[in-house]
Each structure stands twice: as C-alpha cells, then as structure tokens.
Write a protein that holds these residues in place. Structure first.
Motif, PDB file in Angstrom:
ATOM      1  N   ASN A   4      -4.362   5.509  10.975  1.00 35.83           N
ATOM      2  CA  ASN A   4      -5.086   4.392  11.571  1.00 35.83           C
ATOM      3  C   ASN A   4      -4.475   4.012  12.912  1.00 35.83           C
ATOM      4  O   ASN A   4      -5.193   3.751  13.878  1.00 35.83           O
ATOM      5  N   HIS A  27     -14.681   3.470  14.276  1.00 33.57           N
ATOM      6  CA  HIS A  27     -13.752   2.777  13.387  1.00 33.57           C
ATOM      7  C   HIS A  27     -12.530   3.655  13.149  1.00 33.57           C
ATOM      8  O   HIS A  27     -12.555   4.854  13.386  1.00 33.57           O
ATOM      9  N   PHE A  30      -9.325   4.713   7.898  1.00 34.05           N
ATOM     10  CA  PHE A  30      -9.151   4.014   6.631  1.00 34.05           C
ATOM     11  C   PHE A  30      -9.332   2.519   6.838  1.00 34.05           C
ATOM     12  O   PHE A  30      -8.379   1.752   6.894  1.00 34.05           O
ATOM     13  N   ARG A  31     -10.598   2.106   6.943  1.00 37.64           N
ATOM     14  CA  ARG A  31     -10.939   0.727   7.274  1.00 37.64           C
ATOM     15  C   ARG A  31     -10.481  -0.288   6.243  1.00 37.64           C
ATOM     16  O   ARG A  31     -10.189  -1.424   6.583  1.00 37.64           O
ATOM     17  N   LYS A  32     -10.410   0.105   4.974  1.00 39.61           N
ATOM     18  CA  LYS A  32     -10.077  -0.872   3.936  1.00 39.61           C
ATOM     19  C   LYS A  32      -8.626  -1.359   4.039  1.00 39.61           C
ATOM     20  O   LYS A  32      -8.269  -2.353   3.432  1.00 39.61           O
ATOM     21  N   TYR A  33      -7.796  -0.683   4.831  1.00 39.19           N
ATOM     22  CA  TYR A  33      -6.409  -1.098   5.002  1.00 39.19           C
ATOM     23  C   TYR A  33      -6.194  -1.966   6.241  1.00 39.19           C
ATOM     24  O   TYR A  33      -5.072  -2.290   6.581  1.00 39.19           O
ATOM     25  N   VAL A  34      -7.287  -2.337   6.911  1.00 38.07           N
ATOM     26  CA  VAL A  34      -7.204  -3.107   8.152  1.00 38.07           C
ATOM     27  C   VAL A  34      -7.838  -4.475   7.941  1.00 38.07           C
ATOM     28  O   VAL A  34      -8.844  -4.600   7.238  1.00 38.07           O
ATOM     29  N   SER A  36     -10.084  -7.542   8.138  1.00 39.60           N
ATOM     30  CA  SER A  36     -11.534  -7.653   8.368  1.00 39.60           C
ATOM     31  C   SER A  36     -12.237  -6.298   8.362  1.00 39.60           C
ATOM     32  O   SER A  36     -13.286  -6.140   8.972  1.00 39.60           O
ATOM     33  N   ASN A  37     -11.645  -5.327   7.699  1.00 35.33           N
ATOM     34  CA  ASN A  37     -12.234  -3.984   7.603  1.00 35.33           C
ATOM     35  C   ASN A  37     -12.604  -3.407   8.959  1.00 35.33           C
ATOM     36  O   ASN A  37     -13.624  -2.739   9.109  1.00 35.33           O
ATOM     37  N   ASP A  38     -11.786  -3.689   9.973  1.00 35.09           N
ATOM     38  CA  ASP A  38     -11.955  -3.121  11.311  1.00 35.09           C
ATOM     39  C   ASP A  38     -13.309  -3.475  11.923  1.00 35.09           C
ATOM     40  O   ASP A  38     -14.005  -2.630  12.473  1.00 35.09           O
ATOM     41  N   ALA A  39     -13.696  -4.731  11.816  1.00 34.39           N
ATOM     42  CA  ALA A  39     -14.959  -5.180  12.405  1.00 34.39           C
ATOM     43  C   ALA A  39     -14.912  -5.000  13.925  1.00 34.39           C
ATOM     44  O   ALA A  39     -14.055  -5.559  14.594  1.00 34.39           O
TER      45      ALA A  39
END
Length: 60
Positions: A4, A27, A30-34, A36-39
């Motif tokens: 990421n 994005h 691995f958005r779930k580890y950021v 706000s899910n990397d909005a």
C-alpha cells in the motif's frame, strides 16, 4: 502495508494531483487496511505536497 505504501507513493507523484488540479484515479491494493477504505475524494494534493517536502523526522 508495504505494498500500500509503495502504491501510494507512485500515485501521489502526479504533478497535477499535487497542484490540486486533479484527484486520484486509483486505489491502493489493500483498501481495507487504510482509513476510510482509501476514499479518493478525501485525498488532498496539497496535504501530500506538504508531506513530501518534510524530512523523515518532521513526519514523525
């Protein structure tokens, strides 16, 4: 987390983004580890421009 970080470093190096003229289009992998899910709408080019100009110690 390393993947990421590297992906984020690559995507924020866009001069148009850092100048605030455009938003991010991709994005991190691995958005779930950021937060706000990397909005993408929450990403600020001006913030990242300031962040990249700081030294490692200033970032702490």
């Amino acid at each position: 987390m390393t993947m990421n970080y590297q992906a984020n470093q690559n995507r924020i190096n866009d001069e148009q983004f850092l100048a605030g003229k455009t938003g991010l289009k991709t994005h991190v992998p691995f958005r779930k580890y950021v937060l706000s899910n990397d909005a993408l709408l929450q990403q600020s080019g001006l913030y990242w421009q300031g962040y990249l100009n700081k030294t490692w110690l200033e970032r702490m």
